[in-house]
Design a protein around this motif. Sequence first.
Motif, PDB file in Angstrom:
ATOM      1  N   VAL A 194       0.842  -1.317  -0.112  1.00  0.00           N
ATOM      2  CA  VAL A 194      -0.109   0.002   0.028  1.00  0.00           C
ATOM      3  C   VAL A 194       0.868   1.149  -0.199  1.00  0.00           C
ATOM      4  O   VAL A 194       0.249   2.149  -0.771  1.00  0.00           O
ATOM      5  CB  VAL A 194      -1.024   0.003   1.284  1.00  0.00           C
ATOM      6  CG1 VAL A 194      -1.826   1.254   1.347  1.00  0.00           C
ATOM      7  CG2 VAL A 194      -2.206  -1.206   0.945  1.00  0.00           C
ATOM      8  N   ILE A 202      -3.510   4.598  -5.479  1.00  0.00           N
ATOM      9  CA  ILE A 202      -4.800   4.125  -4.507  1.00  0.00           C
ATOM     10  C   ILE A 202      -5.498   5.362  -4.070  1.00  0.00           C
ATOM     11  O   ILE A 202      -6.433   5.408  -3.583  1.00  0.00           O
ATOM     12  CB  ILE A 202      -4.219   3.254  -3.418  1.00  0.00           C
ATOM     13  CG1 ILE A 202      -3.529   1.973  -3.855  1.00  0.00           C
ATOM     14  CG2 ILE A 202      -5.478   2.951  -2.614  1.00  0.00           C
ATOM     15  CD1 ILE A 202      -3.117   0.978  -2.793  1.00  0.00           C
ATOM     16  N   LEU A 235      -4.711  -4.549  -7.653  1.00  0.00           N
ATOM     17  CA  LEU A 235      -5.061  -3.148  -7.546  1.00  0.00           C
ATOM     18  C   LEU A 235      -6.187  -2.951  -8.956  1.00  0.00           C
ATOM     19  O   LEU A 235      -6.025  -3.331  -9.934  1.00  0.00           O
ATOM     20  CB  LEU A 235      -3.715  -2.068  -8.069  1.00  0.00           C
ATOM     21  CG  LEU A 235      -4.085  -0.716  -8.489  1.00  0.00           C
ATOM     22  CD1 LEU A 235      -4.340   0.075  -7.176  1.00  0.00           C
ATOM     23  CD2 LEU A 235      -2.694  -0.172  -8.863  1.00  0.00           C
ATOM     24  N   ARG A 292      -9.095   4.627  -8.096  1.00  0.00           N
ATOM     25  CA  ARG A 292      -8.483   3.081  -7.823  1.00  0.00           C
ATOM     26  C   ARG A 292      -8.658   2.719  -6.603  1.00  0.00           C
ATOM     27  O   ARG A 292      -8.791   3.314  -5.625  1.00  0.00           O
ATOM     28  CB  ARG A 292      -7.198   3.100  -7.958  1.00  0.00           C
ATOM     29  CG  ARG A 292      -7.028   3.302  -9.690  1.00  0.00           C
ATOM     30  CD  ARG A 292      -5.619   3.060  -9.915  1.00  0.00           C
ATOM     31  NE  ARG A 292      -5.127   3.323 -11.357  1.00  0.00           N
ATOM     32  CZ  ARG A 292      -4.564   4.314 -12.050  1.00  0.00           C
ATOM     33  NH1 ARG A 292      -3.708   4.831 -11.072  1.00  0.00           N
ATOM     34  NH2 ARG A 292      -4.187   4.521 -13.315  1.00  0.00           N
ATOM     35  N   THR A 293      -9.189   1.289  -6.331  1.00  0.00           N
ATOM     36  CA  THR A 293      -9.051   0.723  -5.194  1.00  0.00           C
ATOM     37  C   THR A 293      -8.233  -0.584  -5.009  1.00  0.00           C
ATOM     38  O   THR A 293      -7.835  -0.902  -5.957  1.00  0.00           O
ATOM     39  CB  THR A 293     -10.558   0.218  -4.787  1.00  0.00           C
ATOM     40  OG1 THR A 293     -11.137  -0.527  -5.689  1.00  0.00           O
ATOM     41  CG2 THR A 293     -11.428   1.413  -4.654  1.00  0.00           C
ATOM     42  N   TRP A 294      -8.187  -1.307  -3.953  1.00  0.00           N
ATOM     43  CA  TRP A 294      -7.331  -2.625  -3.968  1.00  0.00           C
ATOM     44  C   TRP A 294      -8.171  -3.587  -3.054  1.00  0.00           C
ATOM     45  O   TRP A 294      -9.168  -3.210  -2.275  1.00  0.00           O
ATOM     46  CB  TRP A 294      -5.916  -2.411  -3.352  1.00  0.00           C
ATOM     47  CG  TRP A 294      -5.974  -1.658  -1.635  1.00  0.00           C
ATOM     48  CD1 TRP A 294      -6.033  -0.474  -1.580  1.00  0.00           C
ATOM     49  CD2 TRP A 294      -6.113  -2.660  -0.873  1.00  0.00           C
ATOM     50  NE1 TRP A 294      -5.815  -0.406  -0.250  1.00  0.00           N
ATOM     51  CE2 TRP A 294      -5.927  -1.785   0.142  1.00  0.00           C
ATOM     52  CE3 TRP A 294      -5.873  -3.751  -0.449  1.00  0.00           C
ATOM     53  CZ2 TRP A 294      -5.764  -2.069   1.681  1.00  0.00           C
ATOM     54  CZ3 TRP A 294      -5.950  -4.405   0.828  1.00  0.00           C
ATOM     55  CH2 TRP A 294      -5.487  -3.588   2.004  1.00  0.00           C
TER      56      TRP A 294
END
Length: 145
Positions: A22, A29, A51, A35-37
């Motif tokens: 991260v 992010i 990702l 964007r997310t993870w």
Amino acid sequence: MVAFERKQDTGEWSERELGTIVAALGAAIASRTGRTWETGMTENGDAQFYLLGPLPDQACVLCISRIGRRYVLEDGTGRLLFEHRNLDLVGLHAKAAIPSTSWLMVRAITLWCAIRNTIHEKVEPLLTEGEELFAQFAPQLAAFA
């Protein structure tokens, strides 16, 4: 001698590993990128980090897998980008592999190219033909004046 069973890695990331990933992908992010993870597991139970792109598609942009003691970095299509035992190095390569141009900018550039191509293909021939027609009929129009 007594053979002890080796502890198998679980399909979960440790806090240190997640923190490293991260931190390396922090700019990608960020909330402004959309964007997310997520984390998950392979069919064999190996840990994976995804990702994801912005909504609504949330397509996979990058994937980091831990297979045994190696970390494997792949792009969204499954193409191998890098692999190593050092997660910090994998994180640096992941950061470098993320496209820096936002999806909105890519769409704007695509739209601009489409408009420019349409003008070049459709409008310019009409203007050229219009000049030729004007050159042919101008003397006749002058006679009416």
